[in-house]
Motif scaffolding. Structure first.
Motif, PDB file in Angstrom:
ATOM      1  N   LEU A 109      11.076  -2.206  -4.635  1.00 21.93           N
ATOM      2  CA  LEU A 109      11.154  -2.122  -6.126  1.00 21.93           C
ATOM      3  C   LEU A 109      12.127  -1.365  -6.953  1.00 21.93           C
ATOM      4  CD1 LEU A 109       7.401  -1.271  -6.615  1.00 21.93           C
ATOM      5  CD2 LEU A 109       8.300  -3.606  -6.994  1.00 21.93           C
ATOM      6  N   VAL A 110      12.665  -1.924  -7.852  1.00 19.24           N
ATOM      7  CA  VAL A 110      13.565  -0.848  -8.614  1.00 19.24           C
ATOM      8  C   VAL A 110      12.920  -0.464  -9.883  1.00 19.24           C
ATOM      9  CG1 VAL A 110      15.782  -0.788  -9.716  1.00 19.24           C
ATOM     10  CG2 VAL A 110      15.696  -2.174  -7.897  1.00 19.24           C
ATOM     11  N   MET A 111      13.081   0.872 -10.087  1.00 21.59           N
ATOM     12  CA  MET A 111      12.264   1.265 -11.154  1.00 21.59           C
ATOM     13  C   MET A 111      12.993   1.491 -12.563  1.00 21.59           C
ATOM     14  SD  MET A 111       9.430   1.550  -9.353  1.00 21.59           S
ATOM     15  CE  MET A 111       8.429   1.953 -10.955  1.00 21.59           C
ATOM     16  N   ASN A 112      12.498   1.455 -13.382  1.00 24.08           N
ATOM     17  CA  ASN A 112      13.148   1.627 -14.731  1.00 24.08           C
ATOM     18  C   ASN A 112      13.519   2.994 -15.113  1.00 24.08           C
ATOM     19  OD1 ASN A 112      14.640   0.158 -16.936  1.00 24.08           O
ATOM     20  ND2 ASN A 112      12.819   0.205 -18.243  1.00 24.08           N
ATOM     21  N   ASP A 113      13.641   3.963 -14.299  1.00 19.96           N
ATOM     22  CA  ASP A 113      13.869   4.909 -14.698  1.00 19.96           C
ATOM     23  C   ASP A 113      15.460   5.522 -14.854  1.00 19.96           C
ATOM     24  OD1 ASP A 113      14.598   4.907 -11.906  1.00 19.96           O
ATOM     25  OD2 ASP A 113      13.613   6.811 -11.440  1.00 19.96           O
ATOM     26  N   ASP A 114      15.918   6.717 -14.923  1.00 15.60           N
ATOM     27  CA  ASP A 114      17.352   6.985 -15.215  1.00 15.60           C
ATOM     28  C   ASP A 114      18.115   6.715 -14.134  1.00 15.60           C
ATOM     29  OD1 ASP A 114      15.925   9.163 -13.994  1.00 15.60           O
ATOM     30  OD2 ASP A 114      17.556  10.634 -14.537  1.00 15.60           O
ATOM     31  N   GLU A 115      17.635   6.683 -12.906  1.00 12.35           N
ATOM     32  CA  GLU A 115      18.351   6.563 -11.614  1.00 12.35           C
ATOM     33  C   GLU A 115      18.338   5.281 -10.992  1.00 12.35           C
ATOM     34  OE1 GLU A 115      16.783   9.670  -9.372  1.00 12.35           O
ATOM     35  OE2 GLU A 115      18.222  11.125  -9.702  1.00 12.35           O
ATOM     36  N   ASN A 116      17.494   4.186 -11.806  1.00 11.93           N
ATOM     37  CA  ASN A 116      16.959   2.937 -10.914  1.00 11.93           C
ATOM     38  C   ASN A 116      16.517   3.049  -9.391  1.00 11.93           C
ATOM     39  OD1 ASN A 116      17.815   1.329 -13.088  1.00 11.93           O
ATOM     40  ND2 ASN A 116      19.772   1.250 -12.737  1.00 11.93           N
ATOM     41  N   SER A 117      15.648   4.178  -9.555  1.00 10.83           N
ATOM     42  CA  SER A 117      15.181   4.293  -8.195  1.00 10.83           C
ATOM     43  C   SER A 117      14.695   3.226  -7.412  1.00 10.83           C
ATOM     44  CB  SER A 117      13.958   5.623  -8.435  1.00 10.83           C
ATOM     45  OG  SER A 117      14.512   6.703  -8.854  1.00 10.83           O
ATOM     46  N   GLU A 118      14.842   3.190  -6.159  1.00  6.23           N
ATOM     47  CA  GLU A 118      14.400   2.163  -5.419  1.00  6.23           C
ATOM     48  C   GLU A 118      13.106   2.725  -4.500  1.00  6.23           C
ATOM     49  OE1 GLU A 118      17.555   0.498  -2.833  1.00  6.23           O
ATOM     50  OE2 GLU A 118      18.869  -0.283  -4.604  1.00  6.23           O
ATOM     51  N   VAL A 119      12.195   2.034  -4.269  1.00  2.00           N
ATOM     52  CA  VAL A 119      10.831   2.383  -3.870  1.00  2.00           C
ATOM     53  C   VAL A 119      10.379   1.189  -3.018  1.00  2.00           C
ATOM     54  CG1 VAL A 119       8.458   2.701  -4.275  1.00  2.00           C
ATOM     55  CG2 VAL A 119      10.119   3.573  -5.743  1.00  2.00           C
ATOM     56  N   PRO A 120      10.515   1.723  -1.439  1.00  2.00           N
ATOM     57  CA  PRO A 120      10.245   0.676  -0.396  1.00  2.00           C
ATOM     58  C   PRO A 120       8.501   0.032  -0.843  1.00  2.00           C
ATOM     59  CG  PRO A 120       9.867   2.974   0.386  1.00  2.00           C
ATOM     60  CD  PRO A 120      10.445   2.847  -1.108  1.00  2.00           C
ATOM     61  N   ILE A 121       8.512  -1.107  -0.167  1.00  3.87           N
ATOM     62  CA  ILE A 121       7.339  -1.748  -0.055  1.00  3.87           C
ATOM     63  C   ILE A 121       6.923  -2.266   1.286  1.00  3.87           C
ATOM     64  CG2 ILE A 121       5.700  -3.464  -1.131  1.00  3.87           C
ATOM     65  CD1 ILE A 121       7.468  -4.023  -3.305  1.00  3.87           C
ATOM     66  N   SER A 122       6.064  -1.699   1.895  1.00  4.92           N
ATOM     67  CA  SER A 122       5.722  -1.973   3.288  1.00  4.92           C
ATOM     68  C   SER A 122       5.426  -3.606   3.556  1.00  4.92           C
ATOM     69  CB  SER A 122       4.696  -1.074   4.131  1.00  4.92           C
ATOM     70  OG  SER A 122       3.514  -1.169   3.342  1.00  4.92           O
ATOM     71  N   ARG A 123       5.564  -3.981   4.696  1.00  2.00           N
ATOM     72  CA  ARG A 123       5.377  -5.511   4.605  1.00  2.00           C
ATOM     73  C   ARG A 123       3.713  -5.968   4.513  1.00  2.00           C
ATOM     74  NH1 ARG A 123       7.512  -7.621  10.493  1.00  2.00           N
ATOM     75  NH2 ARG A 123       5.837  -6.196  11.381  1.00  2.00           N
ATOM     76  N   ASN A 124       3.027  -4.991   5.010  1.00  2.00           N
ATOM     77  CA  ASN A 124       1.665  -5.152   4.643  1.00  2.00           C
ATOM     78  C   ASN A 124       1.090  -5.308   3.302  1.00  2.00           C
ATOM     79  OD1 ASN A 124       1.129  -5.266   7.466  1.00  2.00           O
ATOM     80  ND2 ASN A 124       0.332  -3.105   7.695  1.00  2.00           N
ATOM     81  N   ASN A 125       2.119  -4.703   2.314  1.00  2.00           N
ATOM     82  CA  ASN A 125       1.751  -4.545   0.925  1.00  2.00           C
ATOM     83  C   ASN A 125       2.328  -5.517   0.076  1.00  2.00           C
ATOM     84  OD1 ASN A 125      -0.424  -2.535   1.281  1.00  2.00           O
ATOM     85  ND2 ASN A 125       1.385  -1.059   1.327  1.00  2.00           N
ATOM     86  N   VAL A 126       3.002  -6.184   0.850  1.00  2.00           N
ATOM     87  CA  VAL A 126       4.123  -7.227   0.017  1.00  2.00           C
ATOM     88  C   VAL A 126       2.932  -8.322  -0.662  1.00  2.00           C
ATOM     89  CG1 VAL A 126       5.873  -8.975  -0.048  1.00  2.00           C
ATOM     90  CG2 VAL A 126       6.188  -6.874   1.075  1.00  2.00           C
ATOM     91  N   LYS A 127       2.254  -8.840   0.077  1.00  2.00           N
ATOM     92  CA  LYS A 127       1.280 -10.048  -0.372  1.00  2.00           C
ATOM     93  C   LYS A 127       0.511  -9.214  -1.629  1.00  2.00           C
ATOM     94  CE  LYS A 127      -1.974 -13.275   0.930  1.00  2.00           C
ATOM     95  NZ  LYS A 127      -2.657 -14.014   2.044  1.00  2.00           N
ATOM     96  N   LYS A 128      -0.325  -8.003  -1.619  1.00  2.00           N
ATOM     97  CA  LYS A 128      -0.854  -7.559  -2.484  1.00  2.00           C
ATOM     98  C   LYS A 128      -0.140  -7.411  -3.683  1.00  2.00           C
ATOM     99  CE  LYS A 128      -3.571  -4.643   0.924  1.00  2.00           C
ATOM    100  NZ  LYS A 128      -3.866  -3.145   1.574  1.00  2.00           N
ATOM    101  N   LEU A 129       1.029  -7.216  -3.472  1.00  2.00           N
ATOM    102  CA  LEU A 129       1.879  -7.023  -4.863  1.00  2.00           C
ATOM    103  C   LEU A 129       2.134  -8.038  -5.501  1.00  2.00           C
ATOM    104  CD1 LEU A 129       3.328  -5.057  -6.665  1.00  2.00           C
ATOM    105  CD2 LEU A 129       5.247  -5.176  -5.269  1.00  2.00           C
ATOM    106  N   LYS A 130       2.489  -9.072  -4.822  1.00  2.00           N
ATOM    107  CA  LYS A 130       2.686 -10.539  -5.310  1.00  2.00           C
ATOM    108  C   LYS A 130       1.346 -10.942  -6.062  1.00  2.00           C
ATOM    109  CE  LYS A 130       6.407 -11.938  -2.387  1.00  2.00           C
ATOM    110  NZ  LYS A 130       7.086 -13.075  -1.095  1.00  2.00           N
ATOM    111  N   ASN A 131       0.411 -10.583  -5.398  1.00  2.00           N
ATOM    112  CA  ASN A 131      -0.966 -11.204  -6.115  1.00  2.00           C
ATOM    113  C   ASN A 131      -1.194 -10.408  -7.396  1.00  2.00           C
ATOM    114  OD1 ASN A 131      -1.411 -13.029  -4.091  1.00  2.00           O
ATOM    115  ND2 ASN A 131      -2.781 -11.645  -2.966  1.00  2.00           N
ATOM    116  N   LEU A 132      -0.742  -8.976  -7.535  1.00  2.00           N
ATOM    117  CA  LEU A 132      -0.868  -8.389  -8.679  1.00  2.00           C
ATOM    118  C   LEU A 132      -0.090  -8.860  -9.713  1.00  2.00           C
ATOM    119  CD1 LEU A 132      -1.592  -4.646  -7.305  1.00  2.00           C
ATOM    120  CD2 LEU A 132      -3.257  -5.965  -8.455  1.00  2.00           C
ATOM    121  N   LEU A 133       1.148  -9.158  -9.529  1.00  2.00           N
ATOM    122  CA  LEU A 133       2.193  -9.590 -10.415  1.00  2.00           C
ATOM    123  C   LEU A 133       2.051 -10.949 -10.706  1.00  2.00           C
ATOM    124  CD1 LEU A 133       5.108  -7.565  -9.134  1.00  2.00           C
ATOM    125  CD2 LEU A 133       3.695  -6.963 -10.882  1.00  2.00           C
TER     126      LEU A 133
END
Length: 252
Positions: free
Chosen positions: A226-250
């Motif tokens: 994930l790239v966050m909308n903060d001042d640094e465009n921080s990158e946050v990892p998504i573990s493989r097990n959580n990718v599907k959960k996130l896609k469903n939420l989005l």
């Protein structure tokens, strides 16, 4: 108590060495740097973010009065102690919210009074326990309308609104809260942040406020970032097990 970190900005070597010697007699004072002109002094302050600055007024490149304004813009909590041979700047110094104004030649007793003021101001508050008490009170409220997280920032307790939080993460067994421009320390656990505030657990070391995501991209081996909308465009990892959960939420 924790050490009080100090910077000395003084262009006269003998005065610098004398002041350094006096300050090192106090076990709770830690000198984190010395600069000999205003510009390098400001760079040093931005690098070390000290608790206090002992600052001469007549220094090259940027005088002490000008530099003190820049220091307060950078971090208003930094205490400024002017050390100078001239009395005529005292009024202006206190208008700039200086903690003290010490005249040369240095007097041990006079500096001792200043150090005592610093000590009283920076006495260690058991902030983690205070934050825990606040968290307990918030958790025990039947109707909790305070949608904020108590955090520590430069020795102060700050209540950070949930909507201002971009993500939280663990580092060296501590939990940090990242807003658009700042990073705070909290005693909340990652599980508690996830469950209480409905943050998305993207990774074992990260929970994310989905309202503050900028973009999502495939990384490697089935993981995403994930790239966050903060001042640094921080990158946050998504573990493989959580990718599907996130896609469903989005809804992807």
């Amino acid at each position: 108590m924790n050490n009080i970190s100090c910077v000395i900005i003084e262009d006269e070597i003998p005065a610098t060495e004398e002041l350094k010697y006096i300050l090192t007699q106090y076990e709770f004072i830690k000198i984190v740097g010395i600069a000999y002109d205003g510009e390098s002094g400001l760079n040093l302050i931005k690098k070390t973010n000290p608790n206090a600055v002992f600052l001469d007024i007549n220094i090259p490149l940027k005088n002490g009065l000008e530099l003190s304004k820049d220091i307060k813009i950078f971090n208003n909590d930094i205490d400024i102690i002017f050390v100078t041979a001239y009395e005529n700047h005292a009024l202006k110094a206190f208008e700039l919210a200086a903690l003290d104004y010490i005249l040369k030649p240095f007097d041990d007793e006079r500096i001792n009074n200043t150090i005592n003021r610093l000590y009283e101001k920076h006495k260690e508050l058991d902030i983690p326990n205070v934050i825990d008490e606040i968290i307990t009170k918030l958790d025990n409220k039947q109707s909790n309308n305070i949608n904020k997280i108590p955090c520590e920032y430069h020795g102060k307790i700050i209540l950070v609104p949930i909507e201002d939080i971009y993500f939280c993460y663990t580092e060296n067994e501590k939990v940090y809260v990242k807003t658009k421009f700042k990073k705070y320390l909290t005693t909340y656990t990652m599980n508690k942040l996830q469950n209480k505030y409905n943050f998305f657990r993207s990774h074992r070391s990260y929970v994310v406020n989905l309202d503050n995501i900028k973009e999502l991209f495939s990384w490697f081996n089935g993981t995403y970032k994930l790239v966050m909308n903060d001042d640094e465009n921080s990158e946050v990892p998504i573990s493989r097990n959580n990718v599907k959960k996130l896609k469903n939420l989005l809804g992807l």
